[in-house]
Write an enzyme that holds these catalytic residues in place. Structure first.
Site, PDB file in Angstrom:
ATOM      1  N   LYS A 179       0.865  -1.178   0.000  1.00  0.00           N
ATOM      2  CA  LYS A 179       0.000   0.000   0.000  1.00  0.00           C
ATOM      3  C   LYS A 179       0.903   1.229   0.000  1.00  0.00           C
ATOM      4  O   LYS A 179       1.519   1.568   1.009  1.00  0.00           O
ATOM      5  CB  LYS A 179      -0.884   0.043   1.258  1.00  0.00           C
ATOM      6  CG  LYS A 179      -1.933   1.137   1.163  1.00  0.00           C
ATOM      7  CD  LYS A 179      -2.339   1.730   2.488  1.00  0.00           C
ATOM      8  CE  LYS A 179      -1.440   2.794   2.974  1.00  0.00           C
ATOM      9  NZ  LYS A 179      -1.333   3.997   2.127  1.00  0.00           N
ATOM     10  N   GLU A 254      10.476   1.150  10.223  1.00  0.00           N
ATOM     11  CA  GLU A 254      11.432   2.249   9.997  1.00  0.00           C
ATOM     12  C   GLU A 254      10.659   3.528  10.278  1.00  0.00           C
ATOM     13  O   GLU A 254       9.873   3.975   9.442  1.00  0.00           O
ATOM     14  CB  GLU A 254      11.902   2.251   8.538  1.00  0.00           C
ATOM     15  CG  GLU A 254      12.589   0.997   8.079  1.00  0.00           C
ATOM     16  CD  GLU A 254      13.958   0.810   8.694  1.00  0.00           C
ATOM     17  OE1 GLU A 254      14.441   1.733   9.384  1.00  0.00           O
ATOM     18  OE2 GLU A 254      14.529  -0.260   8.498  1.00  0.00           O
ATOM     19  N   CYS A 288      13.914  10.752   6.688  1.00  0.00           N
ATOM     20  CA  CYS A 288      13.989  10.433   8.116  1.00  0.00           C
ATOM     21  C   CYS A 288      15.434  10.397   8.602  1.00  0.00           C
ATOM     22  O   CYS A 288      15.675  10.348   9.797  1.00  0.00           O
ATOM     23  CB  CYS A 288      13.267   9.127   8.406  1.00  0.00           C
ATOM     24  SG  CYS A 288      13.726   7.839   7.272  1.00  0.00           S
ATOM     25  N   GLU A 389      11.261  15.910  14.613  1.00  0.00           N
ATOM     26  CA  GLU A 389      11.677  15.932  13.215  1.00  0.00           C
ATOM     27  C   GLU A 389      10.992  17.109  12.504  1.00  0.00           C
ATOM     28  O   GLU A 389       9.771  17.258  12.602  1.00  0.00           O
ATOM     29  CB  GLU A 389      11.170  14.606  12.635  1.00  0.00           C
ATOM     30  CG  GLU A 389      11.746  14.159  11.376  1.00  0.00           C
ATOM     31  CD  GLU A 389      11.359  12.698  11.089  1.00  0.00           C
ATOM     32  OE1 GLU A 389      12.235  11.954  10.673  1.00  0.00           O
ATOM     33  OE2 GLU A 389      10.186  12.312  11.278  1.00  0.00           O
TER      34      GLU A 389
END
Ligand code: ADP
Length: 488
Positions: A179, A254, A288, A389
């Site tokens: 997906k 992850e 990331c 982040e």
């Protein structure tokens, strides 16, 4: 549908067939640089996901019984087709994701490299024999495929985040459903077209677009799915972990990062600036592993900051199809709001903008999503940018005085994906590399990601590794055969 000079397939791939949603529902894909409509793709849910899982389940017995070389040939054929179609795939990627076209070309080659690596590594799934504790027994260890693997992938690397799961999953004999992110389904679908052309059997790869919650829930509800590999936010990763409990599904996660970048007093400052530029501004700061906090020894702070500011000033901000663009649009308005709020919050708490800090116009007809490369002095851990982040082209800097302080600042985060540092002292290099609580350490290197090496995090950045030989353990299970020989 046509865009420029090529046709876009905009259906889902289930069991080797191109299909729409059962109720014909669809959702739009738009160009983040212009907000123009690119295509509609199926808005699927639980029923279509079930079909995709069952197609993968049906394809598993034949796929797992093939030799590693046969599977490897097909994966390599897919990699070759990606390289053949690199211009078209890069164009499609920039269209739906916005990244500079040179980065899209780079990503296609990077994505293909995961397939060719896995094609070879699949031939080395060695078992073991272990000396037994009885004269009349033998111990054998087999490494076998798991079954149906489901991948849920993000928008920032629309192709590579799929192939680095797909390659090893298939090489190990599993079958696959993916997906893709709702922002970037077309790169995934294009990969599906090439998979059929390469000769991958129906059902080995299935692609399903639509409602993330409904698709995700069905993936974890269905008994046939034995492994889920997810790349995305820590928040969604936690939701998936809870769902995985019901059927005890194996996971690779992850998740988010918050990478520190340390410049010691003995660093090669030019190299550190170059590494910082590569790490910080790849994909407009939307990865990331992007450096998000810079800690610089006080004795070289000004030299590094001035060098970084100079390099940043030369970055060209522009739409992805501008051949010279290095900084593209942020993915959507939420991303812009987050970057703006991080900068505003840092300024409210005493930081100072040295360069950038605002949205810039790149011409008529373009969306207001181009954020200027921004350097901020005076970072501290109370700021949102010091804790979360940012996912944008903002580099906040802070001075430190000792190695211990730098390491403590770097490790002061719930995340543990990538960390970077620059030094010319070999002893310091090893000590710091060992002390950093991160899964990936760039020691005098701003771009460590590669198909040959294990990529992944510790702490709330997740678990499991992608790439290298380590990834093969994520997609195999170990079977112990205790072999009784009976009377001689
Ligand atoms: P990002 O912040 O990078 O968009 P997300 O974690 O929101 O990261 O999304 C990464 C992927 O996870 C996307 O494919 C998205 O559709 C999917 N996703 C989001 N929420 C869920 C959910 N509840 N279940 C399954 N997949 C989800």
């Amino acid at each position: 549908m046509n865009t420029n000079d090529f046709r876009i397939e905009s259906r889902n791939l289930i069991g080797g067939q191109w299909v729409g949603a059962a109720d014909s529902g669809a959702f739009p894909v738009t160009d983040p640089a212009t907000d123009r409509l690119v295509a509609h793709v199926p808005l699927c849910g639980a029923a279509e996901t079930r079909q995709a899982i069952e197609a993968a389940q049906a394809a598993w017995p034949d796929w797992r019984s093939r030799t590693a070389a046969e599977r490897g040939d097909l994966l390599r054929a897919l990699a070759d087709l990606m390289m053949r179609d690199r211009p078209r795939l890069a164009h499609l990627m920039t269209l739906e994701q916005g990244k500079p076209i040179s980065e899209s070309r780079g990503e296609i080659a990077y994505a293909a490299s995961f397939l060719s690596w896995a094609a070879e590594e699949g031939k080395r799934l060695y078992g073991e024999t272990i000396p037994a504790g009885h004269r009349d027994k033998r111990i054998l260890i087999l490494r076998q495929s798991i079954g149906v693997v489901a991948a849920i992938t993000p928008w920032n690397f629309p192709s590579a985040m799929i192939t680095r799961k797909l390659g090893p999953a298939l090489a190990c004999g599993n079958t696959f459903i993916v997906k893709p992110a709702e922002q970037t389904p077309l790169s995934a679908i294009a990969l599906g077209e090439l998979a059929l052309e390469a000769g991958l059997p129906p059902g080995v790869i299935n692609i399903i677009t639509g409602d993330p919650r409904a698709i995700g829930a069905e993936i974890f509800r269905h008994d046939a799915v034995r492994k889920v590999s997810f790349t995305g936010s820590t928040e969604v990763g936690k939701v998936l972990m809870r769902q995985a409990a019901d059927h005890v599904v194996r996971l690779s996660l992850e998740l988010g990062g918050h990478a520190p970048f340390i410049v010691f007093e003995d660093a090669d400052i030019d190299a550190a600036v170059a590494g910082a530029m590569a790490s910080k501004f790849r994909n407009t700061g939307q990865t990331c592993v992007c450096a998000n906090r810079f800690f610089v020894h006080e004795s070289v702070y000004e030299k590094f900051a001035a060098g970084l500011a100079r390099a940043m000033a030369s970055l060209r901000v522009g739409a992805g199809f501008d051949e010279n663009a290095q900084i593209g649009p942020l993915i959507d308005d939420d991303a812009v709001a987050k970057v703006q709020s991080h900068v505003r919050d840092a300024l409210d708490r005493g930081a100072k903008v040295r360069t950038g800090g605002n949205l810039v116009s790149v011409g008529a007809g373009f969306a207001n999503r181009f954020f200027s490369p921004t350097l901020i002095d005076g970072l501290n851990a109370d700021m949102r940018i010091g804790r979360e982040e940012t996912f944008g082209p903002v580099a906040p800097l802070r001075a430190f005085t000792s190695d211990d302080e730098a390491i403590a600042l770097a490790n002061d985060s719930p995340y543990g994906l990538a960390a970077y540092f620059y030094t010319r002292d070999a002893s310091r290099l090893m000590r710091v590399a060992e002390a950093l609580e991160y899964g990936i350490v760039g020691a005098n290197d701003g771009l460590p990601s590669t198909a040959q090496a294990p990529f992944g995090g510790v702490k709330q950045s997740g678990f499991g590794r992608e790439g290298g030989r380590h990834v093969m353990h994520e997609y195999t299970s170990v079977k112990y055969v205790s072999w009784g020989l009976g009377p001689a």
